[in-house]
Scaffold this motif. Structure first.
Motif, PDB file in Angstrom:
ATOM      1  N   THR A  13      67.843  85.794   9.650  1.00 17.37           N
ATOM      2  CA  THR A  13      68.235  86.876  10.547  1.00 17.37           C
ATOM      3  C   THR A  13      69.483  87.605  10.052  1.00 17.37           C
ATOM      4  N   LYS A  14      69.572  88.893  10.347  1.00 16.20           N
ATOM      5  CA  LYS A  14      70.749  89.694  10.002  1.00 16.20           C
ATOM      6  C   LYS A  14      71.779  89.677  11.127  1.00 16.20           C
ATOM      7  N   ALA A  15      71.416  89.026  12.234  1.00 15.34           N
ATOM      8  CA  ALA A  15      72.312  89.000  13.395  1.00 15.34           C
ATOM      9  C   ALA A  15      73.479  88.046  13.169  1.00 15.34           C
ATOM     10  N   ALA A  16      74.598  88.360  13.835  1.00 23.64           N
ATOM     11  CA  ALA A  16      75.752  87.466  13.835  1.00 23.64           C
ATOM     12  C   ALA A  16      75.834  86.706  15.149  1.00 23.64           C
TER      13      ALA A  16
ATOM     14  N   ASP B  78      81.654  90.162  15.205  1.00 24.16           N
ATOM     15  CA  ASP B  78      81.755  90.914  13.964  1.00 24.16           C
ATOM     16  C   ASP B  78      80.375  90.943  13.321  1.00 24.16           C
ATOM     17  N   GLY B  79      79.535  91.862  13.780  1.00 22.46           N
ATOM     18  CA  GLY B  79      78.189  91.949  13.240  1.00 22.46           C
ATOM     19  C   GLY B  79      77.166  92.375  14.261  1.00 22.46           C
TER      20      GLY B  79
ATOM     21  N   GLU C 249      82.399  81.891  12.763  1.00 27.44           N
ATOM     22  CA  GLU C 249      83.350  82.726  12.027  1.00 27.44           C
ATOM     23  C   GLU C 249      83.200  84.212  12.370  1.00 27.44           C
ATOM     24  N   LYS C 250      82.113  84.558  13.063  1.00 27.93           N
ATOM     25  CA  LYS C 250      81.865  85.948  13.446  1.00 27.93           C
ATOM     26  C   LYS C 250      82.219  86.238  14.901  1.00 27.93           C
ATOM     27  N   MET C 251      82.715  85.236  15.605  1.00 33.52           N
ATOM     28  CA  MET C 251      82.965  85.385  17.042  1.00 33.52           C
ATOM     29  C   MET C 251      84.438  85.153  17.362  1.00 33.52           C
TER      30      MET C 251
END
Length: 276
Positions: free
Chosen positions: A101-104, A151-152, A136-138
């Motif tokens: 998936t491309k989702a964060a 972030d994404g 790491e994206k939240m």
């Protein structure tokens, strides 16, 4: 597979059923704020990994957990002790290919249940929450009722996260929301002091869920008569009356909570003026 993160503070009543709903996971982390009941022992017996930290505020606590807990998997499903992963949500988790998936992060719909077991289908004000994500994206912002900042790309995952906010009774719910009101009032005062501006266009049309919610909340707090507005919104716009007596009672409780925030904000402003 995903890792599980559960925040706790004296949750011996709810933690067992919460852990049962994620028994399929081999990396369950209980992030505890030094409970003085049997929460930690119950979690240990269920095989959960325990991390403890003194609670300061919601966003700081959550951000610390994401940055310092060593998760086995790159994706984390965050749930509270009074929440349960439904069979439908588990099926979606089992089917999704998180490696491609491309989702964060993923939004998950939550079902709130009243004290009598009624699903508050219409009374829910915010039915979607960002609960599955790459840590790491939240990050989280605000002292209470944090805003999730991703972030994404954000996508949606089917299935429900079941929530039982009245599992400990009305007294606990009211006490907890009195504490929430204190923190909301502090943040309201900070916004007033900084002259923080909120955008109507972003509140209505921003594609970022968290950004949209941030501006909605900021604009709402500037409105006079908020408790009445919230009750009317929940009862007539969201049609909480279709949830029966439970829906009407819940709308009233939410309006009372809003009034707590109004009173606490006025109290802080009065105390601030008295010290000048």
């Amino acid at each position: 597979m995903v890792s599980i993160l559960i925040l706790t503070k004296n949750e011996e009543q709810d933690i067992t059923n919460c852990l049962k709903s994620v028994a399929w996971c081999d990396d369950v982390h209980v992030f505890d704020s030094y409970s003085d009941d049997d929460t930690v022992n119950i979690a240990k017996r269920a095989g959960a990994i325990i991390t403890q930290r003194k609670f300061d505020n919601w966003s700081a606590h959550q951000n610390w957990g994401l940055a310092n807990i060593l998760f086995k998997y790159p994706w984390v499903l965050y749930i509270d002790a009074d929440e349960r992963v439904s069979e439908g949500l588990y099926d979606s988790l089992a089917k999704i290919d998180l490696n491609s998936t491309k989702a964060a992060a993923f939004k998950i719909q939550r079902r709130d249940f009243a004290w009598d077991g009624t699903w508050l289908k219409h009374a829910q004000v915010s039915p979607y929450y960002l609960r599955l994500f790459k840590p790491e994206k939240m990050r989280y912002e605000r002292l209470v009722n944090p805003v999730s900042v991703v972030d994404g790309v954000v996508e949606t995952l089917t299935g429900y996260l079941d929530h039982y906010p009245f599992s400990k009774g009305f007294k606990y719910w009211i006490s907890r929301h009195l504490n929430y009101a204190d923190l909301e009032a502090i943040m309201r005062l900070e916004d007033i002091g900084k002259g923080t501006e909120f955008s109507l266009s972003k509140a209505l049309f921003n594609k970022n869920f968290s950004e949209r919610r941030y501006h909605q909340k900021g604009l709402f707090y500037k409105m006079p008569g908020r408790p009445v507005i919230k009750w009317i919104y929940m009862v007539f716009w969201r049609r909480s009356f279709l949830d029966g007596k439970a829906g009407l009672t819940y709308a009233t409780l939410q309006a009372i909570y809003e009034y707590f925030i109004v009173l606490k904000t006025k109290e802080l402003i009065r105390n601030l003026n008295d010290t000048k």
